[in-house]
Enzyme design. Structure first.
Site, PDB file in Angstrom:
ATOM      1  NE  ARG A   1      -6.806  -5.085 -20.410  1.00 20.13           N
ATOM      2  CZ  ARG A   1      -8.050  -5.725 -20.737  1.00 20.13           C
ATOM      3  NH1 ARG A   1      -8.335  -6.803 -20.677  1.00 20.13           N
ATOM      4  NH2 ARG A   1      -8.992  -5.103 -21.563  1.00 20.13           N
TER       5      ARG A   1
ATOM      6  CG  ASP B   1      -8.465  -1.806 -22.638  1.00 20.72           C
ATOM      7  OD1 ASP B   1      -9.658  -2.470 -22.511  1.00 20.72           O
ATOM      8  OD2 ASP B   1      -7.369  -2.215 -21.967  1.00 20.72           O
TER       9      ASP B   1
ATOM     10  N   PRO C   1       0.852  -1.133  -0.016  1.00 21.37           N
ATOM     11  CG  PRO C   1      -0.638  -1.662   1.830  1.00 21.37           C
ATOM     12  CD  PRO C   1       0.603  -1.940   1.132  1.00 21.37           C
TER      13      PRO C   1
ATOM     14  CD  GLU D   1       1.043  -5.981  10.713  1.00 18.05           C
ATOM     15  OE1 GLU D   1       0.875  -5.033  10.351  1.00 18.05           O
ATOM     16  OE2 GLU D   1       0.427  -7.150  10.739  1.00 18.05           O
TER      17      GLU D   1
HETATM   18  N1  ADE Z   1      -0.744  -5.610  -0.237  1.00 14.20           N
HETATM   19  C1  ADE Z   1      -1.771  -5.250   0.736  1.00 14.20           C
HETATM   20  N2  ADE Z   1      -2.333  -4.141   0.337  1.00 14.20           N
HETATM   21  C2  ADE Z   1      -1.757  -3.790  -0.986  1.00 14.20           C
HETATM   22  C3  ADE Z   1      -2.194  -2.646  -2.030  1.00 14.20           C
HETATM   23  N3  ADE Z   1      -3.222  -1.877  -1.815  1.00 14.20           N
HETATM   24  N4  ADE Z   1      -1.612  -2.750  -3.250  1.00 14.20           N
HETATM   25  C4  ADE Z   1      -0.521  -3.564  -3.412  1.00 14.20           C
HETATM   26  N5  ADE Z   1       0.033  -4.418  -2.410  1.00 14.20           N
HETATM   27  C5  ADE Z   1      -0.828  -4.786  -1.185  1.00 14.20           C
END
Ligand code: ADE
Length: 225
Positions: free
Chosen positions: A154, A168, A89, A116
């Protein structure tokens, strides 16, 4: 030919894209290769552990440097140029444009985190690019890696029909126009007249207009760009 190597604790999850759909067809046509690597095979203990408690305390476990580094080393023996992408994230957000950029690479290695995440020293020393699929947390990098593989594949020449990829959503920075198929009327709902006209220039103009209207209504943020 584009090659994906995937480092994961759950290699079987990748059947979801290897066995069916656009990516599977790309593999059959020898345009794509996906190789999964079980991270536990690179553990340095008999319990096959690959994680440990976080320094400083706190919840959860952290994936250790050693197994990841050994696995990357093995992958790089065959493909020294492979770019290491860590899914998290905290990464750069995956977009149409980033998918195109990644598709130009011959070989990428996707590192899937669990718990984590990975020890920060992996990100500092081994990872070339950190990628997020959006501002939310999922339980591991595997689903994110599959989203990346699909969206990137793609753009690998030959994987899609040419027309398909040109049309697309986002190819022109806008959302897609609406689609209709038979019958012409169902439960009183009509297919827009212009689509039945056979006049291609009018149809193209209508579709462009619909794309613009839909984007204005649903995604103001894209219009501002
Ligand atoms: N692992 C956990 N959440 C994620 C996300 N939003 N994007 C990529 N990998 C992740």
């Amino acid at each position: 030919m584009m090659r994906f190597d995937v480092i994961t604790l759950f290699p079987d999850m990748f059947c979801a894209i290897k066995d069916e759909g656009v990516v599977a067809r790309g593999i059959k046509k020898s345009l794509l290769e996906i190789h999964t690597w079980q991270l536990r095979d690179y553990s340095d203990n008999k319990y096959r552990n690959v994680d440990d408690k976080p320094y400083g305390g706190g919840a959860g476990m952290v994936m250790q440097v050693k197994p990841i580094r050994s696995c990357i080393e093995q992958i790089k023996q065959k493909n020294p140029s492979s770019k290491i992408i860590y899914l998290s994230p905290q990464g750069q957000k995956l977009t149409h444009q980033l998918a195109i950029e990644i598709s130009k690479l011959e070989s990428v290695t996707l590192l899937c985190g669990r718990y984590e995440g990975v020890d920060e020293r992996v990100i500092e020393h081994d990872v070339d690019l950190e990628v997020s699929i959006g501002d939310y947390v999922i339980s591991g990098g595997e689903l994110a890696a599959m989203v990346l593989i699909d969206s990137v594949s793609r753009h690998v020449p030959g994987v899609l029909g040419n027309v398909e990829s040109l049309n697309d959503s986002f190819a022109n920075g806008l959302l897609d126009y609406p689609h209709y198929t038979r019958p012409e009327i169902i439960d009183g709902q009509q297919v827009p007249e212009v689509l039945l006209s056979g006049h291609q220039a009018n149809i193209d103009a209508w579709r462009e207009d619909q794309s613009l209207k839909s984007t204005k209504k649903k995604r103001q943020d894209l219009i501002k760009k």
